[in-house]
Design a protein around this motif. Structure first.
Motif, mmCIF file in Angstrom:
data_model
loop_
_atom_site.group_PDB
_atom_site.id
_atom_site.type_symbol
_atom_site.label_atom_id
_atom_site.label_comp_id
_atom_site.label_asym_id
_atom_site.label_seq_id
_atom_site.Cartn_x
_atom_site.Cartn_y
_atom_site.Cartn_z
ATOM 1 N N ASP A 1 0.829 -1.210 0.000
ATOM 2 C CA ASP A 1 0.000 0.000 0.000
ATOM 3 C C ASP A 1 0.864 1.260 0.000
ATOM 4 O O ASP A 1 0.451 2.308 -0.506
ATOM 5 N N LYS B 1 -0.273 4.114 -2.862
ATOM 6 C CA LYS B 1 -0.949 5.369 -2.500
ATOM 7 C C LYS B 1 -0.058 6.593 -2.724
ATOM 8 O O LYS B 1 1.087 6.638 -2.256
ATOM 9 N N PRO C 1 -8.290 0.545 -1.316
ATOM 10 C CA PRO C 1 -7.979 1.810 -1.994
ATOM 11 C C PRO C 1 -8.525 3.040 -1.285
ATOM 12 O O PRO C 1 -7.937 4.123 -1.383
ATOM 13 N N PHE C 2 -9.623 2.892 -0.538
ATOM 14 C CA PHE C 2 -10.243 4.057 0.106
ATOM 15 C C PHE C 2 -9.705 4.327 1.513
ATOM 16 O O PHE C 2 -9.989 5.372 2.089
ATOM 17 N N ASN D 1 -7.245 5.146 4.707
ATOM 18 C CA ASN D 1 -6.101 6.032 4.951
ATOM 19 C C ASN D 1 -5.371 5.643 6.231
ATOM 20 O O ASN D 1 -4.810 6.495 6.914
ATOM 21 N N ASP E 1 -5.154 8.340 -0.698
ATOM 22 C CA ASP E 1 -4.837 8.535 -2.112
ATOM 23 C C ASP E 1 -5.745 9.608 -2.684
ATOM 24 O O ASP E 1 -6.900 9.750 -2.264
ATOM 25 N N PRO F 1 -8.860 7.378 -5.112
ATOM 26 C CA PRO F 1 -8.936 5.958 -4.773
ATOM 27 C C PRO F 1 -9.787 5.142 -5.744
ATOM 28 O O PRO F 1 -9.507 3.963 -5.973
ATOM 29 N N GLY G 1 -8.280 1.833 -7.422
ATOM 30 C CA GLY G 1 -8.904 0.528 -7.256
ATOM 31 C C GLY G 1 -9.281 -0.105 -8.583
ATOM 32 O O GLY G 1 -9.058 -1.299 -8.803
ATOM 33 N N PRO H 1 -15.043 1.276 1.689
ATOM 34 C CA PRO H 1 -14.623 2.650 1.997
ATOM 35 C C PRO H 1 -15.178 3.183 3.301
ATOM 36 O O PRO H 1 -14.632 4.125 3.878
#
Length: 368
Positions: free
Chosen positions: A187, A191, A234-235, A237, A243, A246, A250, A270
């Protein structure tokens, strides 16, 4: 009736015939003293195994330099392989399908657990991770400054994942899940809040995804695509791993994963937060679900009702449960019977006790 509950309907995941859609999510437990899985893990995992059930191990370290926390299990040595074998055997004896999650912490590390004390942990960057805070905003831990990996060093880390995957197969696992989520090493490349590289592993989405996809390709070539999954967030933090786009990140990842024909993609919702149960969120995993060709697993604060909805509405093929499965080893039975659920004890999540908060959660009825 059983067939009226979407979560307990069967599902074929590649070559694996699952009896239900409830997955044991990977849950760090810190009961593997000095990185060696212990005999008490036999009971822990077997308690949560049902015939045709799918389980994913806690994060399992791929190399000595992947460490950075105390008493997480490893999979880099023969000693680890031998220690995992009776645990895997116990899950298989009850008819479970068992994958090993491959983990490298990167900059989210305590230097005192590195093999060479005082040597900085590696990352995509030399930027320090922000301190780890509790739910009240108090600092629990401050992370050291990491060392940015040189371009020519990255292939060595990729090879560590490959060897770890091979070791997992030797230990008897049915496959591996590559941990690409929650602010850890992969990650840290994905990111753009972390990755500030100017070489072929930084900048564009394509470049930032390069390391993750090289790991996937290497592991697939070693053990076969039908035994490989990946977890992505992806969402999220966590650990400063946000990011700027995101959704695009993704989507690019899942479309790229299709090339390798891996077994599954395990995505974190998310809405999920680190310390709270969850928060509502307007964005969705639906575009990633639609773009990915394999089995799609979702996780992130699911309960029975929205898990059933996720399956019924084709939002996912499988639903991974963490806290609920930790506190309810017979979670499938409780869902089937609509029985009350045990409440998890957060204060015991990361203690080292081999029983308390680990194997002492009650079943609906005594087990043999």
């Amino acid at each position: 009736m059983k067939d009226q509950i979407p979560l307990v309907t069967p599902y074929k995941m590649g070559n694996f015939q699952l009896a239900h859609r409830i997955v044991l999510a990977p849950l760090t437990r810190f009961r593997s003293y000095n990185s060696i899985p212990q005999s008490h893990s036999i009971l822990y995992y077997s308690q949560r195994t049902t015939e045709g059930g799918f389980l994913i191990t806690e994060g399992t370290l791929i190399s000595p330099s992947a460490q950075g926390c105390k008493n997480a299990p490893g999979i880099w040595s023969k000693e680890h392989i031998d220690a995992w074998k009776p645990i895997v055997d116990a899950v298989h004896a009850k008819g479970g399908i068992f994958f090993c999650q491959l983990w490298h912490l990167g900059r989210v590390s305590d230097q005192s657990f590195e093999p060479n004390v005082g040597v900085p942990p590696v990352s995509s960057t030399d930027k320090q991770c922000s301190p780890f805070l509790d739910s009240n905003g108090q600092v629990l831990f401050e992370f050291p400054h990491p060392r940015r990996l040189n371009t020519n060093e990255i292939s060595g880390i990729v090879n560590d994942y490959r060897i770890a995957a091979r070791n997992a197969m030797e230990a008897g696992f049915d496959g591996v899940e590559i941990h690409g989520a929650h602010g850890y090493l992969i990650d840290q490349f994905l990111k753009d809040e972390i990755n500030d590289r100017t070489d072929e592993y930084g900048g564009s989405i394509e470049n930032r995804c390069r390391f993750a996809l090289e790991v996937v390709e290497s592991v697939v070539n070693e053990i076969g695509a039908n035994r490989v999954g990946i977890r992505l967030s992806p969402f999220a933090n966590y650990m400063g791993s946000g990011d700027s786009n995101p959704e695009a990140l993704g989507l690019y990842m899942v479309k790229s994963l299709n090339k390798y024909e891996i077994l599954y993609c395990h995505m974190v919702e998310p809405r999920m937060k680190l310390m709270e149960e969850r928060s509502e969120c307007a964005v969705s995993l639906a575009p990633m679900r639609q773009a990915f060709n394999g089995t799609f697993i979702v996780a992130g604060g699911y309960e029975k009702e929205d898990g059933n909805d996720a399956i019924a509405q084709n939002h996912a093929d499988l639903v991974a449960y963490g806290r609920l499965f930790l506190a309810n080893p017979d979670l499938r039975k409780r869902f089937e019977l609509d029985a009350p659920l045990n409440k998890h004890k957060r204060e015991t999540f990361y203690t080292q006790d081999p029983i308390v908060g680990y194997t002492d959660y009650p079943f609906l009825e005594p087990t043999v």
